[in-house]
Motif scaffolding. Structure first.
Motif, PDB file in Angstrom:
ATOM      1  N   ASP A 119       0.701  -1.165   0.061  1.00 23.46           N
ATOM      2  CA  ASP A 119      -0.022  -0.050  -0.098  1.00 23.46           C
ATOM      3  C   ASP A 119       0.738   1.328  -0.203  1.00 23.46           C
ATOM      4  O   ASP A 119       0.349   2.218  -0.554  1.00 23.46           O
ATOM      5  CB  ASP A 119      -0.912  -0.007   1.233  1.00 23.46           C
ATOM      6  CG  ASP A 119      -1.858  -1.028   0.890  1.00 23.46           C
ATOM      7  OD1 ASP A 119      -1.892  -1.611   0.061  1.00 23.46           O
ATOM      8  OD2 ASP A 119      -2.963  -1.057   1.884  1.00 23.46           O
ATOM      9  N   THR A 120       2.119   1.405   0.628  1.00 20.31           N
ATOM     10  CA  THR A 120       2.891   2.382   0.414  1.00 20.31           C
ATOM     11  C   THR A 120       3.263   2.429  -1.006  1.00 20.31           C
ATOM     12  O   THR A 120       3.293   3.883  -1.206  1.00 20.31           O
ATOM     13  CB  THR A 120       4.177   1.995   1.276  1.00 20.31           C
ATOM     14  OG1 THR A 120       3.681   1.598   2.592  1.00 20.31           O
ATOM     15  CG2 THR A 120       5.176   3.138   1.135  1.00 20.31           C
ATOM     16  N   GLU A 121       3.480   1.704  -1.922  1.00 23.85           N
ATOM     17  CA  GLU A 121       3.831   2.083  -3.187  1.00 23.85           C
ATOM     18  C   GLU A 121       2.423   2.706  -3.933  1.00 23.85           C
ATOM     19  O   GLU A 121       2.573   3.700  -4.765  1.00 23.85           O
ATOM     20  CB  GLU A 121       4.053   0.708  -3.964  1.00 23.85           C
ATOM     21  CG  GLU A 121       5.328   0.180  -3.791  1.00 23.85           C
ATOM     22  CD  GLU A 121       5.500  -1.162  -4.460  1.00 23.85           C
ATOM     23  OE1 GLU A 121       5.932  -0.934  -5.503  1.00 23.85           O
ATOM     24  OE2 GLU A 121       4.816  -2.173  -3.847  1.00 23.85           O
ATOM     25  N   ILE A 122       1.330   2.394  -3.630  1.00 18.97           N
ATOM     26  CA  ILE A 122       0.171   3.142  -3.957  1.00 18.97           C
ATOM     27  C   ILE A 122       0.055   4.453  -3.518  1.00 18.97           C
ATOM     28  O   ILE A 122      -0.307   5.406  -4.242  1.00 18.97           O
ATOM     29  CB  ILE A 122      -0.905   2.085  -3.717  1.00 18.97           C
ATOM     30  CG1 ILE A 122      -1.083   0.986  -4.707  1.00 18.97           C
ATOM     31  CG2 ILE A 122      -2.429   2.962  -3.855  1.00 18.97           C
ATOM     32  CD1 ILE A 122      -2.134  -0.058  -4.138  1.00 18.97           C
ATOM     33  N   GLU A 123       0.521   4.548  -2.457  1.00 19.15           N
ATOM     34  CA  GLU A 123       0.240   6.063  -1.752  1.00 19.15           C
ATOM     35  C   GLU A 123       1.244   6.628  -2.432  1.00 19.15           C
ATOM     36  O   GLU A 123       0.993   8.097  -2.621  1.00 19.15           O
ATOM     37  CB  GLU A 123       0.363   5.792  -0.214  1.00 19.15           C
ATOM     38  CG  GLU A 123       0.450   7.314   0.503  1.00 19.15           C
ATOM     39  CD  GLU A 123       0.584   7.357   1.901  1.00 19.15           C
ATOM     40  OE1 GLU A 123       0.681   8.525   2.492  1.00 19.15           O
ATOM     41  OE2 GLU A 123       0.767   6.244   2.509  1.00 19.15           O
ATOM     42  N   ARG A 124       2.636   6.407  -2.557  1.00 13.49           N
ATOM     43  CA  ARG A 124       3.524   6.992  -3.434  1.00 13.49           C
ATOM     44  C   ARG A 124       3.192   7.537  -4.758  1.00 13.49           C
ATOM     45  O   ARG A 124       3.440   8.584  -4.920  1.00 13.49           O
ATOM     46  CB  ARG A 124       4.770   6.340  -3.415  1.00 13.49           C
ATOM     47  CG  ARG A 124       5.905   6.874  -4.083  1.00 13.49           C
ATOM     48  CD  ARG A 124       7.160   6.027  -4.334  1.00 13.49           C
ATOM     49  NE  ARG A 124       6.857   4.810  -5.171  1.00 13.49           N
ATOM     50  CZ  ARG A 124       6.788   5.265  -6.846  1.00 13.49           C
ATOM     51  NH1 ARG A 124       6.938   6.421  -7.114  1.00 13.49           N
ATOM     52  NH2 ARG A 124       6.253   4.259  -7.507  1.00 13.49           N
ATOM     53  N   ILE A 125       2.362   6.662  -5.315  1.00 14.30           N
ATOM     54  CA  ILE A 125       1.761   7.278  -6.624  1.00 14.30           C
ATOM     55  C   ILE A 125       0.836   8.389  -6.655  1.00 14.30           C
ATOM     56  O   ILE A 125       0.688   9.280  -7.219  1.00 14.30           O
ATOM     57  CB  ILE A 125       1.046   5.846  -7.774  1.00 14.30           C
ATOM     58  CG1 ILE A 125       2.236   4.916  -7.776  1.00 14.30           C
ATOM     59  CG2 ILE A 125       0.363   6.266  -8.667  1.00 14.30           C
ATOM     60  CD1 ILE A 125       3.157   5.123  -8.877  1.00 14.30           C
ATOM     61  N   ALA A 126      -0.085   8.097  -5.707  1.00  8.58           N
ATOM     62  CA  ALA A 126      -1.060   9.135  -5.390  1.00  8.58           C
ATOM     63  C   ALA A 126      -0.637  10.389  -5.030  1.00  8.58           C
ATOM     64  O   ALA A 126      -0.987  11.549  -5.403  1.00  8.58           O
ATOM     65  CB  ALA A 126      -1.995   8.562  -4.367  1.00  8.58           C
ATOM     66  N   SER A 143     -10.618   5.434  -1.268  1.00  8.58           N
ATOM     67  CA  SER A 143     -10.465   4.582  -0.184  1.00  8.58           C
ATOM     68  C   SER A 143     -10.599   5.868   0.969  1.00  8.58           C
ATOM     69  O   SER A 143     -11.069   5.542   2.109  1.00  8.58           O
ATOM     70  CB  SER A 143      -9.467   3.870  -0.189  1.00  8.58           C
ATOM     71  OG  SER A 143      -8.302   4.566   0.190  1.00  8.58           O
ATOM     72  N   ALA A 144     -10.352   7.013   0.773  1.00  9.80           N
ATOM     73  CA  ALA A 144     -10.210   7.984   1.832  1.00  9.80           C
ATOM     74  C   ALA A 144     -11.655   8.918   1.749  1.00  9.80           C
ATOM     75  O   ALA A 144     -12.274   8.930   2.551  1.00  9.80           O
ATOM     76  CB  ALA A 144      -9.117   9.031   1.504  1.00  9.80           C
ATOM     77  N   ALA A 182     -14.348  -5.427  -2.338  1.00  9.56           N
ATOM     78  CA  ALA A 182     -13.344  -6.377  -1.425  1.00  9.56           C
ATOM     79  C   ALA A 182     -13.677  -6.662   0.246  1.00  9.56           C
ATOM     80  O   ALA A 182     -14.564  -5.675   0.660  1.00  9.56           O
ATOM     81  CB  ALA A 182     -12.140  -5.410  -1.366  1.00  9.56           C
ATOM     82  N   ALA A 183     -13.154  -7.608   0.592  1.00  9.54           N
ATOM     83  CA  ALA A 183     -13.412  -7.766   1.949  1.00  9.54           C
ATOM     84  C   ALA A 183     -13.067  -6.776   2.940  1.00  9.54           C
ATOM     85  O   ALA A 183     -11.749  -6.080   2.583  1.00  9.54           O
ATOM     86  CB  ALA A 183     -12.879  -9.222   2.419  1.00  9.54           C
ATOM     87  N   PRO A 184     -13.533  -6.449   3.893  1.00  6.20           N
ATOM     88  CA  PRO A 184     -13.138  -5.134   4.839  1.00  6.20           C
ATOM     89  C   PRO A 184     -11.785  -5.583   5.167  1.00  6.20           C
ATOM     90  O   PRO A 184     -11.246  -6.613   5.386  1.00  6.20           O
ATOM     91  CB  PRO A 184     -14.141  -5.307   5.976  1.00  6.20           C
ATOM     92  CG  PRO A 184     -15.460  -5.821   5.543  1.00  6.20           C
ATOM     93  CD  PRO A 184     -14.763  -6.834   4.335  1.00  6.20           C
ATOM     94  N   GLY A 185     -10.837  -4.423   5.139  1.00 10.55           N
ATOM     95  CA  GLY A 185      -9.465  -4.694   5.649  1.00 10.55           C
ATOM     96  C   GLY A 185      -8.758  -4.940   4.480  1.00 10.55           C
ATOM     97  O   GLY A 185      -7.306  -5.201   4.891  1.00 10.55           O
ATOM     98  N   THR A 186      -9.067  -5.302   3.300  1.00  2.74           N
ATOM     99  CA  THR A 186      -8.180  -5.739   2.287  1.00  2.74           C
ATOM    100  C   THR A 186      -7.266  -4.937   1.885  1.00  2.74           C
ATOM    101  O   THR A 186      -7.476  -3.509   1.502  1.00  2.74           O
ATOM    102  CB  THR A 186      -8.991  -6.205   1.079  1.00  2.74           C
ATOM    103  OG1 THR A 186      -9.868  -7.336   1.391  1.00  2.74           O
ATOM    104  CG2 THR A 186      -7.995  -6.688  -0.027  1.00  2.74           C
ATOM    105  N   PRO A 187      -6.028  -4.850   1.962  1.00  2.00           N
ATOM    106  CA  PRO A 187      -5.017  -3.764   1.346  1.00  2.00           C
ATOM    107  C   PRO A 187      -5.244  -3.623   0.034  1.00  2.00           C
ATOM    108  O   PRO A 187      -5.739  -4.298  -0.799  1.00  2.00           O
ATOM    109  CB  PRO A 187      -3.614  -4.660   1.568  1.00  2.00           C
ATOM    110  CG  PRO A 187      -3.864  -5.968   2.570  1.00  2.00           C
ATOM    111  CD  PRO A 187      -5.266  -6.138   2.143  1.00  2.00           C
ATOM    112  N   LEU A 188      -4.762  -2.185  -0.190  1.00  2.00           N
ATOM    113  CA  LEU A 188      -5.338  -1.825  -1.425  1.00  2.00           C
ATOM    114  C   LEU A 188      -4.495  -2.140  -2.614  1.00  2.00           C
ATOM    115  O   LEU A 188      -4.885  -2.511  -3.707  1.00  2.00           O
ATOM    116  CB  LEU A 188      -5.014  -0.043  -1.380  1.00  2.00           C
ATOM    117  CG  LEU A 188      -6.064   0.964  -0.711  1.00  2.00           C
ATOM    118  CD1 LEU A 188      -5.599   2.274  -1.021  1.00  2.00           C
ATOM    119  CD2 LEU A 188      -7.382   0.678  -1.525  1.00  2.00           C
TER     120      LEU A 188
END
Length: 142
Positions: A6-13, A40-41, A90-96
């Motif tokens: 998810d850190t990689e996804i946040e870096r892109i955003a 997601s936010a 997605a199931a609750p808590g599934t990583p992005l």
């Protein structure tokens, strides 16, 4: 591009937001990574803010936003809806990054997925680039 955290996804955003993302990383998967992170936010904020983010980013990497290139409202809004559909499914808590993996492995992972719902003349019209245009072939599945 495959995302493993998810850190990689946040870096892109964040790279989109602050216009530091290398242009080579603004791919189909990169678009959806940013969309998933924003959706997601807050979906409403993503719908409102992502157009301006993309326009500013395009200009920061030397692109232009015109009636024929750059920002495209219908594609952006459809992609945000697809991202919301995937996060909601997605199931609750599934990583992005796992949501993105599933998204890219399915229908939305194909760069031409929108042509199932819009004809080329409608999707690539000036009207669709400037504002939301409803699908003309079949309704979106979400």
């Amino acid at each position: 591009m495959t995302f493993t955290s998810d850190t990689e996804i946040e870096r892109i955003a964040r790279g989109l937001i602050d216009r530091t993302l290398p242009k080579a990383e603004w791919t189909h998967a990169g678009h959806f990574a940013a969309a998933l992170w924003l959706v997601s936010a807050d979906f409403d904020a993503a719908q409102r803010d992502m157009p301006g983010m993309i326009r500013a980013y395009n200009e920061s990497v030397g692109g232009i936003n015109s009636d024929t290139e750059g920002y495209h409202e219908t594609i952006t809004q459809a992609s945000l809806r697809a991202a919301r559909h995937m996060t909601d499914s997605a199931a609750p808590g599934t990583p992005l990054h796992l949501v993105l993996r599933d998204l890219m492995a399915g229908e939305f992972g194909k760069s031409d997925w929108l042509l199932t719902y819009w004809s080329k003349p409608v999707l690539f019209s000036v009207e669709a680039r400037r504002s939301w245009v409803e699908p003309d072939l079949q309704p979106l599945p979400f």
